[in-house]
Design a protein around this motif. Structure first.
Motif, PDB file in Angstrom:
ATOM      1  N   THR A 121       0.808  -1.225   0.000  1.00 61.02           N
ATOM      2  CA  THR A 121       0.000   0.000   0.000  1.00 61.02           C
ATOM      3  C   THR A 121       0.836   1.268   0.000  1.00 61.02           C
ATOM      4  OG1 THR A 121      -0.138  -0.017   2.432  1.00 61.02           O
ATOM      5  CG2 THR A 121      -1.897  -1.164   1.205  1.00 61.02           C
ATOM      6  N   ALA A 122       2.107   1.155   0.397  1.00 59.02           N
ATOM      7  CA  ALA A 122       2.944   2.351   0.450  1.00 59.02           C
ATOM      8  C   ALA A 122       4.414   1.968   0.334  1.00 59.02           C
ATOM      9  CB  ALA A 122       2.713   3.115   1.751  1.00 59.02           C
ATOM     10  N   MET A 123       5.187   2.901  -0.230  1.00 56.49           N
ATOM     11  CA  MET A 123       6.642   2.774  -0.279  1.00 56.49           C
ATOM     12  C   MET A 123       7.247   4.097   0.150  1.00 56.49           C
ATOM     13  SD  MET A 123       7.435   0.764  -3.855  1.00 56.49           S
ATOM     14  CE  MET A 123       6.240  -0.369  -4.582  1.00 56.49           C
ATOM     15  N   ALA A 124       8.280   4.016   0.986  1.00 62.02           N
ATOM     16  CA  ALA A 124       8.946   5.225   1.463  1.00 62.02           C
ATOM     17  C   ALA A 124      10.448   5.052   1.370  1.00 62.02           C
ATOM     18  CB  ALA A 124       8.538   5.524   2.907  1.00 62.02           C
ATOM     19  N   LEU A 125      11.110   6.050   0.826  1.00 60.46           N
ATOM     20  CA  LEU A 125      12.568   6.012   0.768  1.00 60.46           C
ATOM     21  C   LEU A 125      13.154   6.229   2.156  1.00 60.46           C
ATOM     22  CD1 LEU A 125      13.409   8.109  -2.436  1.00 60.46           C
ATOM     23  CD2 LEU A 125      13.556   5.621  -2.146  1.00 60.46           C
ATOM     24  N   SER A 126      14.198   5.480   2.443  1.00 57.49           N
ATOM     25  CA  SER A 126      14.929   5.677   3.690  1.00 57.49           C
ATOM     26  C   SER A 126      16.407   5.521   3.381  1.00 57.49           C
ATOM     27  CB  SER A 126      14.481   4.650   4.743  1.00 57.49           C
ATOM     28  OG  SER A 126      14.767   3.338   4.300  1.00 57.49           O
ATOM     29  N   ASP A 127      17.237   5.677   4.363  1.00 52.09           N
ATOM     30  CA  ASP A 127      18.674   5.587   4.124  1.00 52.09           C
ATOM     31  C   ASP A 127      19.019   4.220   3.550  1.00 52.09           C
ATOM     32  OD1 ASP A 127      18.992   8.111   5.097  1.00 52.09           O
ATOM     33  OD2 ASP A 127      19.513   7.470   7.139  1.00 52.09           O
ATOM     34  N   GLY A 128      19.507   4.216   2.314  1.00 50.83           N
ATOM     35  CA  GLY A 128      19.974   2.977   1.719  1.00 50.83           C
ATOM     36  C   GLY A 128      18.927   2.004   1.260  1.00 50.83           C
ATOM     37  N   GLY A 129      17.673   2.440   1.166  1.00 49.70           N
ATOM     38  CA  GLY A 129      16.673   1.481   0.715  1.00 49.70           C
ATOM     39  C   GLY A 129      15.260   2.016   0.681  1.00 49.70           C
ATOM     40  N   VAL A 130      14.312   1.067   0.684  1.00 52.87           N
ATOM     41  CA  VAL A 130      12.895   1.387   0.600  1.00 52.87           C
ATOM     42  C   VAL A 130      12.151   0.622   1.693  1.00 52.87           C
ATOM     43  CG1 VAL A 130      10.825   1.348  -0.842  1.00 52.87           C
ATOM     44  CG2 VAL A 130      13.086   1.621  -1.916  1.00 52.87           C
ATOM     45  N   ASN A 131      11.289   1.300   2.403  1.00 54.14           N
ATOM     46  CA  ASN A 131      10.398   0.654   3.358  1.00 54.14           C
ATOM     47  C   ASN A 131       9.036   0.461   2.708  1.00 54.14           C
ATOM     48  OD1 ASN A 131      12.381   0.659   5.324  1.00 54.14           O
ATOM     49  ND2 ASN A 131      11.665   2.550   6.284  1.00 54.14           N
TER      50      ASN A 131
END
Length: 366
Positions: free
Chosen positions: A143-153
């Motif tokens: 349902t959602a993707m969020a950029l974070s340090d070094g990757g994707v949550n």
């Protein structure tokens, strides 16, 4: 939070192809599929509509080996038997409701279409067997993707509960329009990117297929191929759908729009289709052992509201499907994103192969 190196969203042909190739290369991969089954728009069922290993393709069924070498190569790698779409016998053309349907001797086809023995679903099952079972999660909706340090949550909904998965990169192996409509991105996609996704038609999404299953292929006895075209309807294009194991059937594409199909209702449509088959192939067509109607426009995991009109194959475009902050973390691999054969089975293989090549190139450089 669970983690993997690459998350593949979608367990259709493209997603499973990508996951198989990545796993074979030693990449830790997780496949997330919103449906309770594998295959996506590939759906092979028995005459009761239940998924089967030998049945009828309610989704795509053909490939052309000479024009689509990527698909031919995959079928060869998987060791899957195929057979030619029946074209022996006369073709019927129905021009007007007040005219009797006409029979014609077909011209020789330069490119013979093939079908997989057991149905297109056999390719799905063969690919899935080469991926560890615990790396494929069904009933798992991203349902959602969020950029974070070094990757994707990734936020994943499973059994009415949400869980998080962290990945270095994501392969979105589903139609761009469906991705844009159903997944929230943080940060948001660039405006031009979102518009392109939204404007890319999803192949098969507006369509519906009708099947009539019979005890015998009576049309062959009458010297007919089972192929017909009609300007009267409700079916506009009809073909022999008899399986390699001999289960006799005819199928057709409905020429009635998605909204009108809803208004008429399933039973009315089925009876109208049988009446048309009777006009074209004779009274035996009124005695099926079973009928199937699959309306892809009514499938929320295939179609959005924008897919209820149109229906042509998407046009190939540039490879730049992702830009901005997401460019190095998200790769699109649905068939619609392929630079060639977009929308077809071969397009899914080409797009997924390109995504795998990009990921391996990036990871080898690290």
């Amino acid at each position: 939070m669970k983690a993997c190196r690459v998350a593949v969203v979608g367990a259709g042909l493209a997603g499973l192809y990508a996951a198989r190739a990545l796993h074979a290369s030693g990449i830790d991969v997780m496949v997330l599929e919103a449906r309770d089954r594998l295959g996506g728009r590939i759906l092979t069922t028995d005459e009761l509509g239940r998924p089967a290993e030998d049945g009828f393709d309610l989704g795509p069924s053909w490939y052309w080996p000479q024009m689509q070498p990527a698909m031919e190569t995959l079928i060869s790698e998987l060791g899957l038997p195929s057979f030619a779409q029946n074209s022996e016998g006369d073709v019927i053309f129905e021009r007007m409701s007040r005219e009797k349907p006409q029979r014609y001797r077909p011209t020789l086809q330069e490119q013979q279409s093939l079908r997989l023995s057991g149905g297109t679903g056999s390719a799905v099952h063969a690919l899935a067997k080469e991926i560890p079972a615990d790396r494929i999660l069904l009933d798992s909706t991203v349902t959602a993707m969020a950029l974070s340090d070094g990757g994707v949550n990734l936020t994943v909904k499973r059994s009415q509960k949400s869980a998080d998965l962290r990945a270095e990169r994501v392969v979105a192996a589903l139609p761009p329009r469906l991705l844009e409509a159903n997944v929230t991105f943080s940060p948001g996609q660039d405006v031009q990117t979102a518009v392109r996704w939204r404007d890319t038609a999803t192949w098969m999404a507006p369509h519906a297929k009708f099947f009539a299953v019979y005890d015998e292929p009576f049309w062959l006895t009458a010297g007919l191929s089972g192929t017909a075209q009609s300007m009267v309807g409700p079916l506009v294009e009809i073909h022999d759908a008899t399986s390699a194991s001999g289960k006799a059937a005819l199928f057709g594409f409905l020429g009635i729009g998605a909204d009108q199909r809803v208004t008429l209702g399933e039973e009315v449509l089925k009876q109208a289709c049988l009446a048309q088959l009777s006009r074209l192939f004779g009274a035996d067509a009124l005695k099926p052992r079973a009928v199937l109607l699959k309306d892809w426009a009514a499938d929320p995991l295939t179609a959005t509201a924008a897919d209820r009109v149109g229906g042509g194959h998407p046009l190939p475009g540039s490879a730049q499907w992702v830009s901005g902050a997401w460019k190095d973390r998200l790769i699109l691999a649905g068939s619609e994103t392929s630079p060639s054969e977009s929308g077809y089975l071969a397009g899914a293989v080409i797009a997924a192969g390109r995504a795998v090549a990009d990921i391996l190139s990036i990871m080898e450089c690290k």
